[in-house]
Design a protein around this motif. Structure first.
Motif, PDB file in Angstrom:
ATOM      1  N   PHE A 111      52.049  17.900  44.616  1.00 10.37           N
ATOM      2  CA  PHE A 111      50.715  17.895  45.213  1.00 10.37           C
ATOM      3  C   PHE A 111      49.930  19.162  44.867  1.00 10.37           C
ATOM      4  N   TYR A 112      50.647  20.231  44.595  1.00 11.36           N
ATOM      5  CA  TYR A 112      50.052  21.557  44.554  1.00 11.36           C
ATOM      6  C   TYR A 112      49.568  21.968  43.162  1.00 11.36           C
ATOM      7  N   THR A 113      48.440  22.636  43.146  1.00 13.88           N
ATOM      8  CA  THR A 113      48.042  23.391  41.965  1.00 13.88           C
ATOM      9  C   THR A 113      48.823  24.699  41.979  1.00 13.88           C
ATOM     10  N   MET A 114      49.521  24.938  40.888  1.00  9.75           N
ATOM     11  CA  MET A 114      50.345  26.142  40.773  1.00  9.75           C
ATOM     12  C   MET A 114      49.646  27.132  39.838  1.00  9.75           C
ATOM     13  N   GLY A 115      49.726  28.384  40.209  1.00 13.00           N
ATOM     14  CA  GLY A 115      49.032  29.380  39.398  1.00 13.00           C
ATOM     15  C   GLY A 115      49.817  30.655  39.230  1.00 13.00           C
ATOM     16  N   TRP A 116      49.455  31.379  38.211  1.00 12.06           N
ATOM     17  CA  TRP A 116      49.960  32.734  37.989  1.00 12.06           C
ATOM     18  C   TRP A 116      48.774  33.691  38.064  1.00 12.06           C
ATOM     19  N   TYR A 117      48.946  34.720  38.860  1.00  9.30           N
ATOM     20  CA  TYR A 117      47.966  35.785  38.987  1.00  9.30           C
ATOM     21  C   TYR A 117      48.657  37.087  38.602  1.00  9.30           C
ATOM     22  N   ARG A 118      47.871  38.103  38.321  1.00  2.00           N
ATOM     23  CA  ARG A 118      48.458  39.406  38.046  1.00  2.00           C
ATOM     24  C   ARG A 118      47.597  40.508  38.648  1.00  2.00           C
ATOM     25  N   GLN A 119      48.262  41.610  38.925  1.00  2.00           N
ATOM     26  CA  GLN A 119      47.565  42.765  39.474  1.00  2.00           C
ATOM     27  C   GLN A 119      48.112  44.033  38.833  1.00  2.00           C
ATOM     28  N   ALA A 120      47.248  44.715  38.127  1.00  2.00           N
ATOM     29  CA  ALA A 120      47.597  45.991  37.518  1.00  2.00           C
ATOM     30  C   ALA A 120      47.257  47.117  38.500  1.00  2.00           C
TER      31      ALA A 120
END
Length: 117
Positions: free
Chosen positions: A31-40
């Motif tokens: 059901f879910y939209t899956m994502g990758w985020y990043r933080q420098a």
């Protein structure tokens, strides 16, 4: 209890590759939209790529052509294949799951990716 567990981060030389994985539990994964985020360090968290349940993808311009997001609904896992890595890709990478217009929204704890010679 919802859990998103990232793995696959590490230290890699410029031009190298890494594959991140995020294993989900406690949600109806498809059901879910899956994502990758990043933080420098010193920067805001930013979207790297996401993929809907029917596998439509959205990839940030900064990584387009180098990073690929995929998912395996049977394994409840989302992947981020990162090629041609650059020092500016150095960041903590976070897995995200969202559904119902953001009403349901979860984060993993993150995995460090360091690109350095």
């Amino acid at each position: 209890q919802v859990q998103l567990v990232e793995s696959g981060g590490g230290l890699v030389q410029p031009g190298g590759s890494l594959r991140l994985s995020c294993a989900a539990s406690g949600i109806i994964f498809s059901f879910y939209t899956m994502g990758w985020y990043r933080q420098a360090p010193g920067k805001q968290r930013e979207l790297v790529a996401n993929i809907t349940g029917d596998e439509s993808t959205n990839v940030a311009d900064s990584v387009k052509g180098r990073f690929t997001i995929t998912r395996d609904n049977a394994k409840k896992t989302v992947y981020l294949q990162m090629n041609s890595l650059k020092p500016e890709d150095t960041a903590v990478y976070y897995c995200n799951a969202q559904w119902a217009g953001g009403r349901y929204y979860y984060w993993g704890r993150g995995t460090q990716v360091t690109v350095s010679s």
